[in-house]
Scaffold this active site. Sequence first.
Site, PDB file in Angstrom:
ATOM      1  N   ASN A  83      18.857   3.104  37.940  1.00 52.88           N
ATOM      2  CA  ASN A  83      17.637   3.261  38.725  1.00 52.88           C
ATOM      3  C   ASN A  83      17.917   3.132  40.220  1.00 52.88           C
ATOM      4  O   ASN A  83      19.048   2.906  40.636  1.00 52.88           O
ATOM      5  CB  ASN A  83      16.596   2.242  38.251  1.00 52.88           C
ATOM      6  CG  ASN A  83      15.185   2.798  38.324  1.00 52.88           C
ATOM      7  OD1 ASN A  83      14.826   3.515  39.254  1.00 52.88           O
ATOM      8  ND2 ASN A  83      14.374   2.455  37.333  1.00 52.88           N
ATOM      9  N   HIS A 113      36.315 -12.975  48.743  1.00 58.84           N
ATOM     10  CA  HIS A 113      37.091 -13.499  49.869  1.00 58.84           C
ATOM     11  C   HIS A 113      37.334 -14.988  49.652  1.00 58.84           C
ATOM     12  O   HIS A 113      36.560 -15.641  48.939  1.00 58.84           O
ATOM     13  CB  HIS A 113      36.322 -13.307  51.178  1.00 58.84           C
ATOM     14  CG  HIS A 113      35.751 -11.938  51.352  1.00 58.84           C
ATOM     15  ND1 HIS A 113      36.486 -10.878  51.830  1.00 58.84           N
ATOM     16  CD2 HIS A 113      34.516 -11.444  51.091  1.00 58.84           C
ATOM     17  CE1 HIS A 113      35.726  -9.804  51.869  1.00 58.84           C
ATOM     18  NE2 HIS A 113      34.530 -10.111  51.422  1.00 58.84           N
ATOM     19  N   GLY A 149      16.187  -5.276  36.739  1.00 63.29           N
ATOM     20  CA  GLY A 149      16.123  -5.066  38.178  1.00 63.29           C
ATOM     21  C   GLY A 149      16.450  -6.315  38.978  1.00 63.29           C
ATOM     22  O   GLY A 149      16.200  -7.443  38.546  1.00 63.29           O
ATOM     23  N   THR A 172      27.233 -14.998  36.955  1.00 62.80           N
ATOM     24  CA  THR A 172      28.419 -15.657  37.508  1.00 62.80           C
ATOM     25  C   THR A 172      29.495 -15.896  36.455  1.00 62.80           C
ATOM     26  O   THR A 172      30.600 -16.298  36.804  1.00 62.80           O
ATOM     27  CB  THR A 172      28.046 -17.005  38.143  1.00 62.80           C
ATOM     28  OG1 THR A 172      27.511 -17.871  37.123  1.00 62.80           O
ATOM     29  CG2 THR A 172      27.015 -16.831  39.251  1.00 62.80           C
ATOM     30  N   LYS A 173      29.153 -15.696  35.176  1.00 60.32           N
ATOM     31  CA  LYS A 173      30.092 -15.910  34.074  1.00 60.32           C
ATOM     32  C   LYS A 173      29.981 -14.764  33.084  1.00 60.32           C
ATOM     33  O   LYS A 173      28.926 -14.126  32.972  1.00 60.32           O
ATOM     34  CB  LYS A 173      29.788 -17.228  33.350  1.00 60.32           C
ATOM     35  CG  LYS A 173      30.004 -18.453  34.207  1.00 60.32           C
ATOM     36  CD  LYS A 173      29.693 -19.713  33.424  1.00 60.32           C
ATOM     37  CE  LYS A 173      29.901 -20.926  34.326  1.00 60.32           C
ATOM     38  NZ  LYS A 173      29.493 -22.157  33.673  1.00 60.32           N
TER      39      LYS A 173
END
Length: 193
Positions: A83, A113, A149, A172-173
């Site tokens: 989308n 980073h 979304g 995050t995992k």
Amino acid sequence: MTEREKLLSGEFYNSRDPELLEMYHQAKELLKQWSDESSRNGEEKSRILQQLLGRVGKGVWIEAPFYCDYGKHISIGENTFINVNAVFLDCNRIDIGNNVLIGPNVQIYTATHPISATERIVQNPESNQAPYKTKALPVRIGDNCWIGGNTVILPGIIIGNNVTVAAGSLVTKDIPDNKLAMGSPARLVRDLE
């Protein structure tokens, strides 16, 4: 190793390398052509996507606007729908399976980073060298997933098959097959059949 080989190997690389900059500029030109093309001209839009992306399966539909860094590191399986306002920072590979739904404003990051500024900032960089250290980790999304979304997927994440990630999640995992995940950070809520 070339800077692109370093990039794809997950090592620190120079994002201002001439080969990478050329890929970047080519991607921006193709994105502009694709975006400017009428939505009525699906055949031409598809042809441009084939040039831009590494692999585009049959039946892929991407809504404009769409943003990526290089394009060539993105592989999208059959019958996948992406989308509006998708941001795919494909400094490393982004592999998306078949029959995937990706909601509006979804962001997939591969670049990362060092957290410490003293490690991240390059002191006295050369004129063709980025002033910060960057490496990139691949992201993979399995078949039959629904990514809601405003979801953000961080570098190095693997999302299994048949997964639903609720809108507004921060992934995050890794998420194993057949799970519902939601939240910031996303947590596993329940199994899906």
